[in-house]
Design a protein around this motif. Structure first.
Motif, PDB file in Angstrom:
ATOM      1  N   ALA A 259       0.832  -1.240   0.026  1.00 32.02           N
ATOM      2  CA  ALA A 259       0.063   0.057   0.087  1.00 32.02           C
ATOM      3  C   ALA A 259       1.074   1.366   0.036  1.00 32.02           C
ATOM      4  CB  ALA A 259      -1.035  -0.194   1.215  1.00 32.02           C
ATOM      5  N   ASP A 260       0.374   2.246  -0.781  1.00 29.80           N
ATOM      6  CA  ASP A 260       1.128   3.680  -0.696  1.00 29.80           C
ATOM      7  C   ASP A 260       0.941   4.437   0.536  1.00 29.80           C
ATOM      8  OD1 ASP A 260       1.857   3.159  -3.466  1.00 29.80           O
ATOM      9  OD2 ASP A 260       0.258   4.060  -4.257  1.00 29.80           O
ATOM     10  N   LYS A 261      -0.335   4.194   0.984  1.00 27.78           N
ATOM     11  CA  LYS A 261      -0.724   4.882   2.119  1.00 27.78           C
ATOM     12  C   LYS A 261      -1.886   3.972   2.946  1.00 27.78           C
ATOM     13  CE  LYS A 261      -3.737   8.233   0.144  1.00 27.78           C
ATOM     14  NZ  LYS A 261      -4.283   9.576  -0.084  1.00 27.78           N
ATOM     15  N   VAL A 262      -1.889   4.500   4.189  1.00 29.82           N
ATOM     16  CA  VAL A 262      -3.105   3.604   5.064  1.00 29.82           C
ATOM     17  C   VAL A 262      -3.721   4.910   5.855  1.00 29.82           C
ATOM     18  CG1 VAL A 262      -3.404   2.361   7.022  1.00 29.82           C
ATOM     19  CG2 VAL A 262      -1.520   1.808   5.685  1.00 29.82           C
ATOM     20  N   VAL A 263      -5.111   4.933   5.457  1.00 26.54           N
ATOM     21  CA  VAL A 263      -5.875   5.933   6.183  1.00 26.54           C
ATOM     22  C   VAL A 263      -6.990   5.391   7.197  1.00 26.54           C
ATOM     23  CG1 VAL A 263      -7.869   7.673   5.446  1.00 26.54           C
ATOM     24  CG2 VAL A 263      -6.009   6.921   3.701  1.00 26.54           C
ATOM     25  N   ARG A 264      -6.811   6.112   8.139  1.00 22.63           N
ATOM     26  CA  ARG A 264      -7.762   5.752   9.139  1.00 22.63           C
ATOM     27  C   ARG A 264      -9.119   5.946   8.851  1.00 22.63           C
ATOM     28  NH1 ARG A 264      -4.949   3.462  13.206  1.00 22.63           N
ATOM     29  NH2 ARG A 264      -2.700   4.046  13.547  1.00 22.63           N
ATOM     30  N   SER A 265     -10.250   5.182   9.221  1.00 20.88           N
ATOM     31  CA  SER A 265     -11.661   5.523   8.881  1.00 20.88           C
ATOM     32  C   SER A 265     -12.429   4.809  10.095  1.00 20.88           C
ATOM     33  CB  SER A 265     -11.970   5.234   7.502  1.00 20.88           C
ATOM     34  OG  SER A 265     -13.222   5.409   7.244  1.00 20.88           O
ATOM     35  N   ILE A 266     -13.793   4.969   9.797  1.00 14.90           N
ATOM     36  CA  ILE A 266     -14.857   4.478  10.648  1.00 14.90           C
ATOM     37  C   ILE A 266     -15.544   3.502   9.731  1.00 14.90           C
ATOM     38  CG2 ILE A 266     -16.539   4.974  12.177  1.00 14.90           C
ATOM     39  CD1 ILE A 266     -14.002   5.878  13.399  1.00 14.90           C
ATOM     40  N   CYS A 267     -16.227   2.600  10.300  1.00 15.08           N
ATOM     41  CA  CYS A 267     -16.913   1.659   9.521  1.00 15.08           C
ATOM     42  C   CYS A 267     -18.437   2.338   9.309  1.00 15.08           C
ATOM     43  CB  CYS A 267     -17.334   0.372  10.260  1.00 15.08           C
ATOM     44  SG  CYS A 267     -18.062  -0.862   9.456  1.00 15.08           S
ATOM     45  N   PRO A 268     -18.814   2.250   8.231  1.00 17.16           N
ATOM     46  CA  PRO A 268     -20.232   3.129   7.786  1.00 17.16           C
ATOM     47  C   PRO A 268     -21.371   2.429   8.124  1.00 17.16           C
ATOM     48  CG  PRO A 268     -19.176   2.042   5.795  1.00 17.16           C
ATOM     49  CD  PRO A 268     -18.341   1.660   6.823  1.00 17.16           C
ATOM     50  N   TYR A 269     -21.376   1.053   8.605  1.00 22.20           N
ATOM     51  CA  TYR A 269     -22.521   0.475   8.728  1.00 22.20           C
ATOM     52  C   TYR A 269     -23.473   0.583   9.873  1.00 22.20           C
ATOM     53  CZ  TYR A 269     -21.282  -2.314   4.537  1.00 22.20           C
ATOM     54  OH  TYR A 269     -21.072  -2.739   3.215  1.00 22.20           O
ATOM     55  N   CYS A 270     -23.072   0.971  11.057  1.00 22.84           N
ATOM     56  CA  CYS A 270     -24.033   1.200  12.161  1.00 22.84           C
ATOM     57  C   CYS A 270     -23.515   2.200  12.916  1.00 22.84           C
ATOM     58  CB  CYS A 270     -23.921  -0.199  12.848  1.00 22.84           C
ATOM     59  SG  CYS A 270     -22.484  -0.507  13.913  1.00 22.84           S
ATOM     60  N   ALA A 271     -24.200   2.280  14.156  1.00 21.11           N
ATOM     61  CA  ALA A 271     -23.665   3.477  14.984  1.00 21.11           C
ATOM     62  C   ALA A 271     -22.662   2.967  15.989  1.00 21.11           C
ATOM     63  CB  ALA A 271     -24.912   3.808  15.902  1.00 21.11           C
ATOM     64  N   VAL A 272     -21.836   1.618  15.912  1.00 26.25           N
ATOM     65  CA  VAL A 272     -21.045   1.645  16.939  1.00 26.25           C
ATOM     66  C   VAL A 272     -19.579   2.466  16.525  1.00 26.25           C
ATOM     67  CG1 VAL A 272     -19.261  -0.360  17.906  1.00 26.25           C
ATOM     68  CG2 VAL A 272     -21.793  -0.875  17.173  1.00 26.25           C
ATOM     69  N   GLY A 273     -19.359   2.752  15.299  1.00 24.02           N
ATOM     70  CA  GLY A 273     -18.174   3.466  14.976  1.00 24.02           C
ATOM     71  C   GLY A 273     -16.942   2.457  15.087  1.00 24.02           C
ATOM     72  N   CYS A 274     -16.784   1.433  14.657  1.00 24.37           N
ATOM     73  CA  CYS A 274     -15.486   0.649  14.714  1.00 24.37           C
ATOM     74  C   CYS A 274     -14.413   1.138  13.930  1.00 24.37           C
ATOM     75  CB  CYS A 274     -15.780  -0.779  14.335  1.00 24.37           C
ATOM     76  SG  CYS A 274     -16.809  -1.897  15.376  1.00 24.37           S
ATOM     77  N   GLY A 275     -13.245   1.153  14.404  1.00 20.02           N
ATOM     78  CA  GLY A 275     -12.023   1.797  13.582  1.00 20.02           C
ATOM     79  C   GLY A 275     -11.683   0.825  12.335  1.00 20.02           C
ATOM     80  N   GLN A 276     -11.352   1.414  11.414  1.00 18.31           N
ATOM     81  CA  GLN A 276     -10.921   0.654  10.143  1.00 18.31           C
ATOM     82  C   GLN A 276      -9.596   1.465   9.528  1.00 18.31           C
ATOM     83  OE1 GLN A 276     -14.150   0.947   7.297  1.00 18.31           O
ATOM     84  NE2 GLN A 276     -14.728  -1.118   7.916  1.00 18.31           N
ATOM     85  N   LYS A 277      -8.531   0.751   9.119  1.00 10.20           N
ATOM     86  CA  LYS A 277      -7.466   1.037   8.501  1.00 10.20           C
ATOM     87  C   LYS A 277      -7.808   0.791   6.928  1.00 10.20           C
ATOM     88  CE  LYS A 277      -3.686   0.635  11.510  1.00 10.20           C
ATOM     89  NZ  LYS A 277      -2.137  -0.282  11.793  1.00 10.20           N
ATOM     90  N   VAL A 278      -7.578   1.681   6.234  1.00 10.05           N
ATOM     91  CA  VAL A 278      -7.986   1.679   4.727  1.00 10.05           C
ATOM     92  C   VAL A 278      -6.535   1.559   3.929  1.00 10.05           C
ATOM     93  CG1 VAL A 278      -9.095   2.406   2.480  1.00 10.05           C
ATOM     94  CG2 VAL A 278     -10.300   2.499   4.968  1.00 10.05           C
ATOM     95  N   TYR A 279      -6.357   0.706   3.131  1.00 13.84           N
ATOM     96  CA  TYR A 279      -5.232   0.499   2.477  1.00 13.84           C
ATOM     97  C   TYR A 279      -5.358   0.978   1.079  1.00 13.84           C
ATOM     98  CZ  TYR A 279      -3.539  -2.053   6.537  1.00 13.84           C
ATOM     99  OH  TYR A 279      -3.293  -2.357   7.888  1.00 13.84           O
ATOM    100  N   VAL A 280      -4.531   1.884   0.347  1.00 16.49           N
ATOM    101  CA  VAL A 280      -4.523   2.501  -0.862  1.00 16.49           C
ATOM    102  C   VAL A 280      -3.625   2.213  -1.586  1.00 16.49           C
ATOM    103  CG1 VAL A 280      -5.084   4.548  -1.961  1.00 16.49           C
ATOM    104  CG2 VAL A 280      -6.361   4.375   0.351  1.00 16.49           C
ATOM    105  N   LYS A 281      -3.526   1.839  -2.719  1.00 20.19           N
ATOM    106  CA  LYS A 281      -2.255   1.987  -3.624  1.00 20.19           C
ATOM    107  C   LYS A 281      -2.646   2.432  -4.977  1.00 20.19           C
ATOM    108  CE  LYS A 281       0.813  -1.251  -5.673  1.00 20.19           C
ATOM    109  NZ  LYS A 281       2.096  -0.397  -5.578  1.00 20.19           N
ATOM    110  N   ASP A 282      -2.022   3.319  -5.569  1.00 22.21           N
ATOM    111  CA  ASP A 282      -2.467   4.050  -6.754  1.00 22.21           C
ATOM    112  C   ASP A 282      -3.742   4.568  -6.740  1.00 22.21           C
ATOM    113  OD1 ASP A 282       0.144   3.311  -7.861  1.00 22.21           O
ATOM    114  OD2 ASP A 282      -0.565   1.389  -8.431  1.00 22.21           O
TER     115      ASP A 282
END
Length: 188
Positions: free
Chosen positions: A43-66
């Motif tokens: 991955a070129d970069k890792v972006v922290r995000s929040i899961c969009p499905y429910c109100a719990v707000g679980c943390g996610q790491k989104v790996y991005v390349k190109d």
């Protein structure tokens, strides 16, 4: 391949005769698995995000390349989920990268009978223009000699899938616009 080579290449044989009797390391590693690399390594970069499905707000790491999402995993630094995701959260990558993802908005003109597809940017501009026009047309500076500075033409009903942070930001936004009817489905 000779029988002896086949037997020596067999993981059980390597496990029983080698330095790895529990079969947790070299004994079970094949030539193929030595060359495998995790998708997240490239991955070129890792972006922290929040899961969009429910109100719990679980943390996610989104790996991005190109510029494309290659993997989404749970964020171990998240105090809410500590790196874990439910089955829906684990499938978030499909939400973002699916070829059947909807990227346009269906719009039916006033008094129209057919739907037409318009770009999301255009739809957002239309919503913003209508909000500003409604605010301008329904603005009340005062009523019965009292300063009100409000609009009665805009209201908000938040959904139960929104988390506290989203509801807080919506409350701030609508209050700043002068709306007074701000409610949430979870409280009703």
């Amino acid at each position: 391949m000779a029988v002896r080579q086949w037997i020596e290449g067999w993981p059980v044989y390597r496990q029983l005769t080698g330095q790895d009797p529990l079969g947790r390391g070299a004994a079970v590693t094949s030539e193929h698995t030595r060359h495998l690399r995790a998708r997240t390594e490239q991955a070129d970069k890792v972006v922290r995000s929040i899961c969009p499905y429910c109100a719990v707000g679980c943390g996610q790491k989104v790996y991005v390349k190109d510029g494309r999402v290659t993997q989404i995993e749970g964020d171990p630094d998240s105090p809410i989920s500590r790196g874990r995701l439910c089955p829906k959260g684990s499938a978030s990558k499909q939400l973002v990268t699916s070829p059947s993802r909807v990227t346009t908005v269906l719009y039916r003109r006033p008094h129209g009978t057919d739907w037409e597809r318009i770009p999301l940017d255009r739809a957002m501009e239309m919503v913003a223009d209508r909000v500003l026009a409604t605010r301008r047309e329904t603005w009340q500076d005062e009523e019965d000699g009292k300063v009100t500075r409000r609009t009665m033409g805009i209201a908000s009903l938040g959904g139960a899938t929104l988390d506290n942070e989203e509801n807080y930001l919506m409350k701030k936004l609508y209050t700043a616009m002068g709306a007074v009817q701000i409610e949430n489905q979870a409280r009703i």
